[in-house]
Scaffold this active site. Structure first.
Site, short mmCIF file in Angstrom:
data_model
loop_
_atom_site.label_atom_id
_atom_site.label_comp_id
_atom_site.label_asym_id
_atom_site.label_seq_id
_atom_site.Cartn_x
_atom_site.Cartn_y
_atom_site.Cartn_z
N ASP A 1 0.87 -1.18 0.00
CA ASP A 1 0.00 0.00 0.00
C ASP A 1 0.91 1.22 0.00
OD1 ASP A 1 -2.30 1.67 0.38
OD2 ASP A 1 -1.86 1.76 2.52
N SER A 2 0.31 2.38 -0.20
CA SER A 2 1.06 3.63 -0.10
C SER A 2 1.57 3.86 1.32
CB SER A 2 0.15 4.79 -0.49
OG SER A 2 -1.00 4.78 0.34
N TYR B 1 -0.75 8.21 -2.16
CA TYR B 1 -0.80 7.93 -3.60
C TYR B 1 -2.04 8.58 -4.23
CZ TYR B 1 2.75 4.10 -3.61
OH TYR B 1 3.90 3.35 -3.55
N CYS C 1 -4.24 -1.32 -2.12
CA CYS C 1 -4.44 0.13 -2.18
C CYS C 1 -5.31 0.39 -3.40
CB CYS C 1 -3.08 0.80 -2.33
SG CYS C 1 -3.13 2.56 -2.67
N ASN C 2 -6.40 1.08 -3.20
CA ASN C 2 -7.30 1.36 -4.33
C ASN C 2 -6.63 2.24 -5.37
OD1 ASN C 2 -10.43 0.54 -3.84
ND2 ASN C 2 -9.29 0.69 -1.95
N GLU D 1 -6.44 9.27 9.67
CA GLU D 1 -5.06 9.13 10.18
C GLU D 1 -4.82 9.98 11.42
OE1 GLU D 1 -2.39 9.77 6.92
OE2 GLU D 1 -2.75 7.76 6.16
N CYS E 1 -11.36 2.71 -0.50
CA CYS E 1 -10.09 3.22 0.02
C CYS E 1 -9.74 2.41 1.27
CB CYS E 1 -10.24 4.70 0.37
SG CYS E 1 -8.80 5.39 1.19
N THR E 2 -8.45 2.11 1.40
CA THR E 2 -7.99 1.28 2.53
C THR E 2 -8.43 1.78 3.90
OG1 THR E 2 -5.99 2.63 2.41
CG2 THR E 2 -5.89 0.43 1.44
N HIS E 3 -8.56 3.11 4.03
CA HIS E 3 -8.82 3.69 5.35
C HIS E 3 -10.29 3.60 5.79
CE1 HIS E 3 -4.92 5.29 4.50
NE2 HIS E 3 -4.90 6.12 5.52
N1 DGL Z 1 -4.27 3.57 0.26
C1 DGL Z 1 -4.92 4.63 -0.48
C2 DGL Z 1 -6.12 4.05 -1.21
O1 DGL Z 1 -6.66 3.02 -0.85
C3 DGL Z 1 -5.33 5.77 0.40
C4 DGL Z 1 -4.17 6.58 0.94
C5 DGL Z 1 -3.39 7.29 -0.15
O2 DGL Z 1 -3.93 8.17 -0.83
O3 DGL Z 1 -2.23 6.93 -0.34
O4 DGL Z 1 -6.57 4.63 -2.16
#
Ligand code: DGL
Length: 269
Positions: free
Chosen positions: A11-12, A43, A74-75, A155, A187-189
């Site tokens: 992931d990012s 990302y 990561c999406n 976060e 999105c992961t979060h």
């Molecule tokens: N992990 C990213 C996603 O799922 C979210 C955080 C980022 O923008 O890096 O899109």
């Protein structure tokens, strides 16, 4: 590909630990290697070319570790780099991303409904969810909305206060989402605010969590291809990040649901 080889997950940053956590719950005996590119996050605001360059470097790291599967947890990276990584890695490992399993799930379970998708600007502007769901031709209407403030909000631990409620109200109250039956948490979060989203929609909208759906799809893939790890004991987990701070250590516990030992691994000079 070796059955007992590890699974690489990237992931990012640390948000992808929601996916790693779901994979661990579904496949406890697998060895997991997680890489969070904390030196380059987020990302979600980066260009496609930049994310692709990062993803190739991370894939090389996993190939050196002989991973049988690389999960793009990561999406934004799934939207930007899935096709390229598949081509690049070819038969050396299998690429699984978080978008395709969700699209298959939505097509199978939500035909003829209105589905909302929320995610970063990269994910939403790529139109990948809308186009992939449309290509299934099952009468689903998709309403997509970029919700970039949700990542920093989560976060920073702004989950149960007025600011969080106001931001959720501002985004999710958008007219385009007024008649949705289900919402893709793209999105992961976002699994961390599932409860708040449920309250906002008064329990009337199904929350579709890509971490759980991806983990189930990975298990199915491994079983079908005779690639499940045969070990009887619980697998090892290693967690690497490209930059390490106290704040990442703190967030890691939040996203993985239990303490995690992060190790710095420098992929970039
Ligand atoms: N992990 C990213 C996603 O799922 C979210 C955080 C980022 O923008 O890096 O899109």
């Amino acid at each position: 590909m070796q059955k007992n080889a590890p699974i690489g997950i990237f992931d990012s940053g640390i948000g992808g630990l929601t996916v790693a956590h779901a994979i661990k719950a579904e496949l406890p005996n697998e060895d997991l290697i997680y890489f969070g590119d904390t030196a380059h996050l987020p990302y979600g605001d980066k260009s496609t070319a930049t994310i692709q360059a990062y993803a190739i470097k991370i894939a090389d790291f996993f190939l050196q570790q002989q991973c049988k599967v690389i999960v793009i947890a990561c999406n934004s990276a799934s939207a930007a780099a899935n096709e390229l990584l598949k081509e690049y890695v070819a038969s050396r490992a299998t690429i699984i991303n978080v978008i395709e399993p969700m699209v298959d799930y939505v097509a199978a379970h939500h035909a003829n409904q209105q589905v909302g998708v929320i995610g970063t600007k990269q994910t939403i502007n790529s139109n990948i969810y809308a186009n992939s769901i449309a290509s299934k031709k099952v009468g689903i209407r998709v309403s997509s909305l970029a919700t970039p403030l949700l990542v920093p909000m989560i976060e920073e631990g702004f989950l149960h206060n007025n600011i969080a409620q106001d931001i959720i109200q501002k985004y999710l109250g958008d007219e385009s989402l007024a008649h949705i039956n289900s919402l893709v948490l793209g999105c992961t979060h976002y699994p961390l605010i599932k409860e708040e989203l449920n309250i906002f929609f008064e329990g009337k909208v199904d929350m579709l969590d890509s971490s759980i759906i991806t983990a189930k799809s990975l298990k199915e893939f491994l079983a079908q291809n005779n690639l499940l790890n045969g070990a009887l004991a619980e697998g090892n987990n290693s967690f690497f990040v490209s930059d390490l701070t106290e704040s990442f250590k703190h967030s890691a516990k939040l996203f993985f649901g239990k303490p995690v030992v992060l190790q710095k691994h420098q992929l970039w000079e």
